[in-house]
Scaffold this active site. Structure first.
Site, short mmCIF file in Angstrom:
data_model
loop_
_atom_site.label_atom_id
_atom_site.label_comp_id
_atom_site.label_asym_id
_atom_site.label_seq_id
_atom_site.Cartn_x
_atom_site.Cartn_y
_atom_site.Cartn_z
N CYS A 77 0.82 -1.22 0.00
CA CYS A 77 0.00 0.00 0.00
C CYS A 77 0.85 1.26 0.00
O CYS A 77 0.62 2.17 -0.79
CB CYS A 77 -0.94 -0.01 1.20
SG CYS A 77 -1.70 1.57 1.56
N CYS A 80 1.32 3.65 4.91
CA CYS A 80 1.95 3.58 6.23
C CYS A 80 3.42 3.23 6.07
O CYS A 80 3.79 2.07 6.06
CB CYS A 80 1.29 2.51 7.09
SG CYS A 80 -0.37 2.91 7.60
N CYS A 160 -8.97 -0.25 6.20
CA CYS A 160 -7.70 0.40 6.51
C CYS A 160 -7.64 0.57 8.01
O CYS A 160 -8.55 1.13 8.61
CB CYS A 160 -7.63 1.76 5.82
SG CYS A 160 -6.27 2.77 6.40
N TYR A 312 -5.18 30.72 6.65
CA TYR A 312 -5.43 29.33 6.23
C TYR A 312 -6.38 28.68 7.25
O TYR A 312 -6.09 27.62 7.80
CB TYR A 312 -4.14 28.51 6.14
CG TYR A 312 -3.02 29.17 5.35
CD1 TYR A 312 -2.86 28.90 3.99
CD2 TYR A 312 -2.13 30.05 5.97
CE1 TYR A 312 -1.83 29.49 3.28
CE2 TYR A 312 -1.11 30.65 5.25
CZ TYR A 312 -0.96 30.36 3.91
OH TYR A 312 0.06 30.94 3.21
N ASP A 382 -1.44 28.36 9.36
CA ASP A 382 -1.52 26.89 9.31
C ASP A 382 -1.62 26.49 7.84
O ASP A 382 -2.64 26.00 7.39
CB ASP A 382 -2.75 26.42 10.11
CG ASP A 382 -2.87 24.90 10.16
OD1 ASP A 382 -1.95 24.21 9.69
OD2 ASP A 382 -3.89 24.42 10.68
N CYS A 409 2.54 21.33 8.72
CA CYS A 409 2.52 19.88 8.49
C CYS A 409 3.72 19.45 7.65
O CYS A 409 3.80 18.32 7.20
CB CYS A 409 1.22 19.46 7.81
SG CYS A 409 0.88 20.36 6.31
N1 SAH Z 1 -6.41 25.72 10.24
C1 SAH Z 1 -7.34 24.82 9.61
C2 SAH Z 1 -6.98 24.45 8.17
C3 SAH Z 1 -5.55 24.08 7.89
S1 SAH Z 1 -5.26 23.27 6.36
C4 SAH Z 1 -7.54 23.59 10.44
O1 SAH Z 1 -6.74 23.28 11.31
O2 SAH Z 1 -8.54 22.90 10.23
C5 SAH Z 1 -4.80 24.53 5.28
C6 SAH Z 1 -5.95 25.31 4.71
O3 SAH Z 1 -5.41 26.32 3.86
C7 SAH Z 1 -6.91 24.51 3.84
O4 SAH Z 1 -8.21 24.72 4.30
C8 SAH Z 1 -6.72 25.10 2.42
O5 SAH Z 1 -7.93 25.12 1.67
C9 SAH Z 1 -6.25 26.49 2.74
N2 SAH Z 1 -5.42 27.21 1.73
C10 SAH Z 1 -4.55 26.68 0.84
N3 SAH Z 1 -3.89 27.65 0.19
C11 SAH Z 1 -4.33 28.83 0.69
C12 SAH Z 1 -4.00 30.21 0.44
N4 SAH Z 1 -3.10 30.55 -0.45
N5 SAH Z 1 -4.65 31.15 1.16
C13 SAH Z 1 -5.59 30.81 2.09
N6 SAH Z 1 -5.93 29.53 2.36
C14 SAH Z 1 -5.32 28.56 1.67
#
Ligand code: SAH
Length: 453
Positions: A77, A80, A160, A312, A382, A409
């Site tokens: 897969c 993992c 899974c 984000y 984020d 991440c």
């Molecule tokens: N803080 C949130 C989401 C984090 S994931 C949580 O913890 O749930 C990152 C997010 O950024 C996603 O929702 C994605 O759609 C968004 N994203 C990606 N590129 C972006 C950009 N250039 N400007 C604003 N948001 C963006």
């Protein structure tokens, strides 16, 4: 070293992708599924100038950290990468990876790094979301599962071990509907067939389940029969179609056609409730998300009066955690459906001191700052794996917040962005790795930066 050569080696290290690394006659070899400390026999499958890839043929003497992967398809897969390693060793691997990125790529020394926050319970069955591609096996039987590592060949795997056991029942139900109604799975090579992926999401706190079929078209024949079958599963709260007619690796298209329910499921993290649509991002490991957001909140150091930006922001998850201890929270997110969720979620939780914008963080923040000149006390980011845009980082520096909280991440892009922020007058005060994705090589981190006087 040549292709098909057999070799024996001791695994001395592990790559960022989780491959075992060792040396044979001065060549560096990368071997998938080999664990640091193993002595293995392998076969060369691909040769490069200074290194080669090998296939694990046999473990001659196992590492003290080696365990038998509980999943029968762990090796083919590829989802993992670390399942053959015990959890403690996985955590050490991730801590080392984050530190190495920050030191090597960010040129930081003396990092104030805390021990990684690992899962307390069983590090399996933690994922609340799964996306299963469909295909046919050698006998022509309809299957759902995962792509074999680095290929687009579907391996059958309904259960899974990272997700809940109920997923198998849901898949069985969808597959027998497809067999009965003669609905074909999509075939990437020819572009023929209808159903591409089955997306399943479950609110672990509420038990609400969402099923979304990604289809290569705008209509699913006998859709009412699918709804009827799925409603037999307890907790089924949202059934929809997603239209994706592009010849692409991207799983979801932009359009949702609702078949049953309000178009979202509701879940809770801590004591905050969230509505989540199929297109919205939502953290996949709720048991750890509460710790991650707790750290973000702690690092933000709020007293009740601050102006905060959550960039984000997705469906406003972190924004609402912050809002209850801040003066005003602005959220920015690129996906319109997620911002609709964010606004509803603010109302649902009585957070009137929030405001959400649809757009790119690197467009919205500079524009807002240019128009209002308003500073921020705290900025939280984020971003997805590619990290923050340079324009955004420059604007953050110009706005001079006292604190920046960076949730990441991908520690490689984190290192790059932290270097820019630190060269612009900030200092790293705390680094907290959090394991959101046990069994995989991925690691989340939360960093607190403070502005130097
Ligand atoms: N803080 C949130 C989401 C984090 S994931 C949580 O913890 O749930 C990152 C997010 O950024 C996603 O929702 C994605 O759609 C968004 N994203 C990606 N590129 C972006 C950009 N250039 N400007 C604003 N948001 C963006």
């Amino acid at each position: 070293m040549q292709k098909n050569d057999l070799f024996r080696m001791i695994v001395e290290d592990m790559s960022e992708e989780g491959e075992g690394i060792g040396h044979v006659d001065g060549h560096t070899l990368f071997v998938k599924d080999a664990v640091i400390g193993d002595e293995i026999e392998g076969k060369v499958i691909k040769e490069k100038k200074t290194y080669a890839y090998g296939r694990l043929m046999q473990v001659v003497s196992p590492s003290k950290d080696r365990v038998t992967p509980p999943c029968p398809v762990a090796a083919p897969c590829g989802g993992c990468q670390l399942q053959a390693m015990n959890y403690k060793a996985q955590l050490a691997f991730k801590e080392k990876k984050v530190r190495a990125h920050l030191e090597r790529l960010g040129h930081f020394t003396d990092l104030p790094m805390e021990p990684i926050l690992g899962m307390e319970g069983e590090p399996f069955r933690y994922r609340n979301k799964a996306q299963y591609p469909l295909g046919r096996d050698r006998d022509g039987k309809l299957i759902a599962g995962f792509y074999a590592g680095r290929t687009h060949q579907v391996i059958s795997c309904g259960d899974c071990l990272l997700g809940p056991a109920i997923n198998q029942k849901i898949l069985d139900s969808v597959l027998s509907f497809m067999e009965n109604c003669r609905i074909e799975p999509y075939e990437e090579t020819t572009g023929k067939g209808l159903v591409r992926h089955i997306l399943i999401r479950e609110g672990f706190a509420t038990g609400e389940i969402m099923v979304c079929l990604v289809i290569n078209g705008r209509k699913l024949p006998f859709a009412e029969k699918l709804v009827e079958a799925l409603l037999a599963i307890p907790g089924m709260a949202s059934i929809s179609l997603n239209v994706n007619r592009k010849n692409t690796n991207v799983i979801l298209g932009d359009e949702i056609i609702n078949l049953y329910g309000p178009g979202y499921i509701t879940d809770r993290i801590g004591d905050v409730s969230y509505q989540i649509s199929p297109l919205s991002f939502y953290q996949v490991n709720p048991a750890q998300t509460v710790h991650l957001y707790g750290k973000a909140l702690e690092f933000a150091g709020l007293t009740g009066t601050e102006t905060v930006w959550d960039l984000y922001c997705g469906i406003g998850t972190i924004s609402l955690f912050l809002a209850r201890q801040a003066g005003k929270v602005y959220g920015v997110e690129i996906i319109p459906a997620a911002i609709e969720n964010a606004k509803a979620n603010a109302a649902l939780n009585g957070c009137a001191n929030t405001e959400f914008f649809v757009g790119k963080a690197e467009d919205v923040l500079p524009e807002h700052f240019r128009q209002t000149g308003e500073r921020a006390d705290v900025i939280v980011v984020d971003p997805p794996r590619k990290g923050c845009d340079k324009v955004l980082l420059d604007t953050m520096l110009a706005m001079q917040p006292s604190r920046i909280v960076y949730v990441s991440c991908d520690s490689a892009t984190l290192a790059r962005d932290l270097r820019i922020l630190c060269d612009g007058g900030y200092e790293i005060e705390r680094v907290q790795p959090v394991d959101m994705f046990p069994m995989t090589v991925h690691c989340e981190s939360c960093v607190r930066l403070v502005r130097m006087k």
